[in-house]
Design a protein around this motif. Sequence first.
Motif, PDB file in Angstrom:
ATOM      1  N   PRO A  92      43.514  44.600  50.401  1.00 11.25           N
ATOM      2  CA  PRO A  92      42.433  43.603  50.315  1.00 11.25           C
ATOM      3  C   PRO A  92      41.649  43.471  51.613  1.00 11.25           C
ATOM      4  O   PRO A  92      40.427  43.306  51.594  1.00 11.25           O
ATOM      5  CB  PRO A  92      43.179  42.309  49.979  1.00 11.25           C
ATOM      6  N   SER A 119      37.652  48.742  41.797  1.00  9.13           N
ATOM      7  CA  SER A 119      38.601  48.160  40.852  1.00  9.13           C
ATOM      8  C   SER A 119      39.018  49.164  39.789  1.00  9.13           C
ATOM      9  O   SER A 119      40.211  49.315  39.481  1.00  9.13           O
ATOM     10  CB  SER A 119      37.968  46.926  40.193  1.00  9.13           C
ATOM     11  N   THR A 131      40.320  44.046  44.760  1.00  9.72           N
ATOM     12  CA  THR A 131      39.155  43.197  44.495  1.00  9.72           C
ATOM     13  C   THR A 131      39.537  41.883  43.835  1.00  9.72           C
ATOM     14  O   THR A 131      38.722  40.963  43.773  1.00  9.72           O
ATOM     15  CB  THR A 131      38.140  43.933  43.599  1.00  9.72           C
ATOM     16  N   THR A 132      40.769  41.802  43.306  1.00  2.00           N
ATOM     17  CA  THR A 132      41.190  40.580  42.634  1.00  2.00           C
ATOM     18  C   THR A 132      41.868  39.595  43.574  1.00  2.00           C
ATOM     19  O   THR A 132      42.223  38.491  43.147  1.00  2.00           O
ATOM     20  CB  THR A 132      42.151  40.905  41.480  1.00  2.00           C
ATOM     21  N   SER A 133      42.056  39.986  44.826  1.00  3.25           N
ATOM     22  CA  SER A 133      42.721  39.087  45.767  1.00  3.25           C
ATOM     23  C   SER A 133      41.825  37.886  46.075  1.00  3.25           C
ATOM     24  O   SER A 133      40.597  37.973  46.006  1.00  3.25           O
ATOM     25  CB  SER A 133      43.064  39.825  47.056  1.00  3.25           C
ATOM     26  N   GLU A 134      42.443  36.780  46.428  1.00  2.00           N
ATOM     27  CA  GLU A 134      41.691  35.560  46.682  1.00  2.00           C
ATOM     28  C   GLU A 134      40.767  35.706  47.884  1.00  2.00           C
ATOM     29  O   GLU A 134      39.655  35.163  47.899  1.00  2.00           O
ATOM     30  CB  GLU A 134      42.653  34.387  46.892  1.00  2.00           C
ATOM     31  N   THR A 135      41.195  36.461  48.905  1.00  6.74           N
ATOM     32  CA  THR A 135      40.349  36.629  50.095  1.00  6.74           C
ATOM     33  C   THR A 135      39.063  37.388  49.766  1.00  6.74           C
ATOM     34  O   THR A 135      37.985  37.024  50.244  1.00  6.74           O
ATOM     35  CB  THR A 135      41.114  37.386  51.196  1.00  6.74           C
ATOM     36  N   ARG A 137      37.687  37.593  46.738  1.00  8.93           N
ATOM     37  CA  ARG A 137      36.905  36.722  45.853  1.00  8.93           C
ATOM     38  C   ARG A 137      36.112  35.685  46.650  1.00  8.93           C
ATOM     39  O   ARG A 137      34.938  35.433  46.378  1.00  8.93           O
ATOM     40  CB  ARG A 137      37.820  36.021  44.854  1.00  8.93           C
ATOM     41  N   LEU A 138      36.769  35.094  47.652  1.00  7.71           N
ATOM     42  CA  LEU A 138      36.095  34.101  48.476  1.00  7.71           C
ATOM     43  C   LEU A 138      34.963  34.730  49.278  1.00  7.71           C
ATOM     44  O   LEU A 138      33.879  34.144  49.421  1.00  7.71           O
ATOM     45  CB  LEU A 138      37.103  33.430  49.417  1.00  7.71           C
ATOM     46  N   TRP A 140      33.244  37.419  48.488  1.00  9.36           N
ATOM     47  CA  TRP A 140      32.159  37.766  47.559  1.00  9.36           C
ATOM     48  C   TRP A 140      31.357  36.525  47.173  1.00  9.36           C
ATOM     49  O   TRP A 140      30.128  36.551  47.125  1.00  9.36           O
ATOM     50  CB  TRP A 140      32.734  38.441  46.329  1.00  9.36           C
ATOM     51  N   SER A 141      32.064  35.421  46.938  1.00 11.46           N
ATOM     52  CA  SER A 141      31.382  34.168  46.624  1.00 11.46           C
ATOM     53  C   SER A 141      30.500  33.728  47.786  1.00 11.46           C
ATOM     54  O   SER A 141      29.373  33.262  47.590  1.00 11.46           O
ATOM     55  CB  SER A 141      32.417  33.084  46.297  1.00 11.46           C
TER      56      SER A 141
END
Length: 357
Positions: A92, A119, A131-135, A137-138, A140-141
Amino acid sequence: MTSAATQPIEQAPEEPVEGVVLVADPSREVQDLAVVGPATLDPSSLESWLAGLHPLHRAGRSAATWRAYASDLAHFATWCSRQGVTPLPAEPGTVLGYLHAHGEALSLSTLQRRLAAISVAHRLIDAPSPTTSETVRLAWSGLRRTHGPRRTVRKVDAVLTTTLAQLVAPLGESAMDIRDRALLVMGFAGAFRRSELAGLNLADITVTDDGLRISVRSSKTDQEGQGRIIGLPYGSHRATCPVRSWLTWAAILDQHGISEGPAFRSFTKAGRSLKPRGMTGEAIAEVVKRRAAAVGIDPTSVAGHSLRAGFITSAARAGVPDRTIMRQSGHRSPASLSAYVREGTLFQDNAAAHVGL
């Protein structure tokens, strides 16, 4: 006595049970479906790796999507190589670093596609996708919130019905002019994407008493390849009639002894003879730009998408219901059509026109 539950597979009955298909070697089938990662991560190797996947893996996406994935993975792998980190499987933190490195330079749509490619590659080798890790995701957001509002998508001008008539007006009787007329008029009337036009074969086009019956075998939003049938009716004006434009071009193909294969083909540089291969989407966009420049329209303001956008906008202005437009354009929801409709009806029943200005 051996129970049924523990009966060895060698003692299975020789005659197959009705309705059941026996596989000679089930383990071999599983092995064939298993995916081994690419030996190297250069662009050509990645494309070969993805192209060599089992058909069951590739069936869910178009060939163009797999090619895009190969290009995206190559870009990611090249960056990883320079950083001295492993791209497949990736951590990640590696993806996080990639986003930070390219967040300013690349568009959000490009970055989103790169994440999708990363992915898919991990899922293929049965590895956890970073790509599914929380770090990630944050991150990308955060990129979407930071860069989304101030990044504008380049919009090309729509070729409206009046503009289409202007583009085809100077076209004469040369084979290239006849091809370009059919390309422009059919591209507009069918609300085709340039890739859909490029993908048409002669067998996909049938002339009926009512017009042209066209089978679109695959498109950008039809990843499963279900296809759709659309109709192009006769036009009121010969110059912009899709049926007569096609019949004239089909006669040229017949003169060259061409009865199968791509419907729209490239010419040699001199324009004297046809090439066996079909036109690409890029070549179709160049026709739109070249014909626009010939009538004094800035060629940078139009592209292959201008024909599709022009049809939708013109239809919206004419009061055609959304569902009818969608049946022609292939849009799956009114929401995806709304931007064109808003643009097309911007000055129709405009509130500012009723306040006494």
